[in-house]
Design a protein around this motif. Sequence first.
Motif, PDB file in Angstrom:
ATOM      1  N   TYR A  24       2.605 -16.982-116.287  1.00 39.19           N
ATOM      2  CA  TYR A  24       1.576 -16.134-116.537  1.00 39.19           C
ATOM      3  C   TYR A  24       0.374 -16.223-115.186  1.00 39.19           C
ATOM      4  CZ  TYR A  24       2.434 -15.455-121.631  1.00 39.19           C
ATOM      5  OH  TYR A  24       3.175 -15.246-122.700  1.00 39.19           O
ATOM      6  N   VAL A  25      -0.136 -14.921-115.062  1.00 42.78           N
ATOM      7  CA  VAL A  25      -1.297 -14.834-114.375  1.00 42.78           C
ATOM      8  C   VAL A  25      -2.421 -14.376-115.152  1.00 42.78           C
ATOM      9  CG1 VAL A  25      -2.263 -14.068-112.253  1.00 42.78           C
ATOM     10  CG2 VAL A  25      -0.039 -14.608-112.092  1.00 42.78           C
ATOM     11  N   THR A  26      -3.383 -15.203-115.599  1.00 42.25           N
ATOM     12  CA  THR A  26      -4.597 -14.898-116.172  1.00 42.25           C
ATOM     13  C   THR A  26      -5.722 -15.215-115.597  1.00 42.25           C
ATOM     14  OG1 THR A  26      -4.634 -17.029-117.500  1.00 42.25           O
ATOM     15  CG2 THR A  26      -3.227 -15.015-118.366  1.00 42.25           C
ATOM     16  N   GLY A  27      -6.900 -15.362-116.087  1.00 39.46           N
ATOM     17  CA  GLY A  27      -8.045 -15.658-115.533  1.00 39.46           C
ATOM     18  C   GLY A  27      -8.167 -17.204-115.370  1.00 39.46           C
ATOM     19  N   GLU A  28      -7.446 -17.990-116.290  1.00 42.40           N
ATOM     20  CA  GLU A  28      -7.276 -19.297-116.375  1.00 42.40           C
ATOM     21  C   GLU A  28      -5.855 -19.872-115.755  1.00 42.40           C
ATOM     22  OE1 GLU A  28      -7.782 -17.851-119.476  1.00 42.40           O
ATOM     23  OE2 GLU A  28      -9.768 -17.680-118.882  1.00 42.40           O
ATOM     24  N   GLU A  29      -4.953 -19.204-116.072  1.00 42.20           N
ATOM     25  CA  GLU A  29      -3.737 -19.727-115.860  1.00 42.20           C
ATOM     26  C   GLU A  29      -2.832 -18.892-114.742  1.00 42.20           C
ATOM     27  OE1 GLU A  29       0.783 -20.674-118.252  1.00 42.20           O
ATOM     28  OE2 GLU A  29      -1.247 -19.807-119.084  1.00 42.20           O
ATOM     29  N   LYS A  30      -2.294 -19.623-113.743  1.00 43.35           N
ATOM     30  CA  LYS A  30      -1.764 -18.961-112.541  1.00 43.35           C
ATOM     31  C   LYS A  30      -0.268 -19.868-112.274  1.00 43.35           C
ATOM     32  CE  LYS A  30      -5.967 -17.129-110.525  1.00 43.35           C
ATOM     33  NZ  LYS A  30      -6.619 -17.232-111.943  1.00 43.35           N
ATOM     34  N   VAL A  31       0.522 -19.522-113.289  1.00 45.53           N
ATOM     35  CA  VAL A  31       1.885 -19.980-112.952  1.00 45.53           C
ATOM     36  C   VAL A  31       2.849 -18.886-112.711  1.00 45.53           C
ATOM     37  CG1 VAL A  31       3.664 -21.233-114.085  1.00 45.53           C
ATOM     38  CG2 VAL A  31       1.147 -21.715-114.575  1.00 45.53           C
ATOM     39  N   PHE A  32       3.138 -18.630-111.556  1.00 48.49           N
ATOM     40  CA  PHE A  32       3.923 -17.445-111.067  1.00 48.49           C
ATOM     41  C   PHE A  32       5.160 -17.762-110.371  1.00 48.49           C
ATOM     42  CE2 PHE A  32       0.609 -18.147-108.068  1.00 48.49           C
ATOM     43  CZ  PHE A  32       1.351 -18.129-106.815  1.00 48.49           C
ATOM     44  N   ASN A  33       5.536 -19.186-110.280  1.00 51.27           N
ATOM     45  CA  ASN A  33       7.014 -19.246-109.613  1.00 51.27           C
ATOM     46  C   ASN A  33       8.012 -19.707-110.692  1.00 51.27           C
ATOM     47  OD1 ASN A  33       5.767 -21.733-111.129  1.00 51.27           O
ATOM     48  ND2 ASN A  33       6.562 -23.165-109.600  1.00 51.27           N
ATOM     49  N   LYS A  34       8.133 -18.421-111.438  1.00 48.10           N
ATOM     50  CA  LYS A  34       9.198 -18.239-112.360  1.00 48.10           C
ATOM     51  C   LYS A  34       9.815 -17.122-112.205  1.00 48.10           C
ATOM     52  CE  LYS A  34       7.533 -21.556-115.142  1.00 48.10           C
ATOM     53  NZ  LYS A  34       8.402 -22.912-115.532  1.00 48.10           N
ATOM     54  N   GLN A  35      10.988 -16.707-112.796  1.00 43.86           N
ATOM     55  CA  GLN A  35      11.913 -15.778-112.549  1.00 43.86           C
ATOM     56  C   GLN A  35      11.048 -14.343-113.270  1.00 43.86           C
ATOM     57  OE1 GLN A  35      15.731 -16.184-114.254  1.00 43.86           O
ATOM     58  NE2 GLN A  35      16.474 -14.139-113.133  1.00 43.86           N
ATOM     59  N   VAL A  36      10.152 -14.338-114.220  1.00 45.33           N
ATOM     60  CA  VAL A  36       9.437 -13.306-114.784  1.00 45.33           C
ATOM     61  C   VAL A  36       7.858 -13.839-114.742  1.00 45.33           C
ATOM     62  CG1 VAL A  36       8.959 -12.056-116.665  1.00 45.33           C
ATOM     63  CG2 VAL A  36      11.339 -12.366-116.107  1.00 45.33           C
ATOM     64  N   THR A  37       7.150 -12.908-114.165  1.00 44.47           N
ATOM     65  CA  THR A  37       5.705 -13.283-114.132  1.00 44.47           C
ATOM     66  C   THR A  37       4.863 -12.335-114.969  1.00 44.47           C
ATOM     67  OG1 THR A  37       5.800 -14.299-112.079  1.00 44.47           O
ATOM     68  CG2 THR A  37       3.605 -13.656-112.680  1.00 44.47           C
ATOM     69  N   LEU A  38       4.111 -12.418-115.913  1.00 47.24           N
ATOM     70  CA  LEU A  38       3.425 -11.694-116.759  1.00 47.24           C
ATOM     71  C   LEU A  38       1.820 -11.716-116.491  1.00 47.24           C
ATOM     72  CD1 LEU A  38       5.056 -12.277-120.214  1.00 47.24           C
ATOM     73  CD2 LEU A  38       5.652 -10.416-118.552  1.00 47.24           C
ATOM     74  N   ALA A  39       1.136 -10.515-116.136  1.00 49.93           N
ATOM     75  CA  ALA A  39      -0.315 -10.673-115.824  1.00 49.93           C
ATOM     76  C   ALA A  39      -0.906  -9.524-116.271  1.00 49.93           C
ATOM     77  CB  ALA A  39      -0.393 -10.741-114.171  1.00 49.93           C
ATOM     78  N   SER A  40      -2.175  -9.621-116.494  1.00 47.21           N
ATOM     79  CA  SER A  40      -3.057  -8.452-116.838  1.00 47.21           C
ATOM     80  C   SER A  40      -3.471  -7.649-115.683  1.00 47.21           C
ATOM     81  CB  SER A  40      -4.176  -8.767-117.702  1.00 47.21           C
ATOM     82  OG  SER A  40      -5.051  -9.443-116.931  1.00 47.21           O
ATOM     83  N   ILE A  41      -3.686  -6.583-115.534  1.00 46.52           N
ATOM     84  CA  ILE A  41      -4.168  -5.664-114.424  1.00 46.52           C
ATOM     85  C   ILE A  41      -5.427  -6.485-113.667  1.00 46.52           C
ATOM     86  CG2 ILE A  41      -5.380  -3.863-115.367  1.00 46.52           C
ATOM     87  CD1 ILE A  41      -2.841  -3.434-112.508  1.00 46.52           C
TER      88      ILE A  41
END
Length: 161
Positions: A24-41
Amino acid sequence: MDILNQAENSFLLAWPEIKNNIGYVTGEEKVFNKQVTLASIQALSRVHTLELFDPKYFDTIKIDETHHATSPTYSKVINYFKPKLPLGVTGTHERHDGKQAHIELREVELPVPGPDQILVRVKAASLNRGEFILGHGLHKSGSAKPIGMEASGEAVACGNA
């Protein structure tokens, strides 16, 4: 975060094997070294967040509500990233403010149907789990395949039998 949880649940229904490989990439969480990354614009468009990514980091980016592509927030993200396969989806084909999202259309040669084949003008198509796996080279064949196995339309030409 609710919308990202909904997206994760949809991924898991279609692709349960990905369970421990979603970031996830959110205001608080930034975990993007995964096969799928979910984020809000909104989270992704922050300057310090964008700088975490190389513009070519993602092979595929799916942007929901693409009719907002002309807004500063969407434009910033869309123009920053350079994925191999950008996918934009929207249920709104016309904006009422007169601003239209840039949609790239390319002319391609229509194939001539071979023996026992037909050419179909597609009216509706979907992307299913199998196509996602094939399109990303995740199938044991290892080669990417074109998407569009599930389609509905009008037959416009038939090959010779």
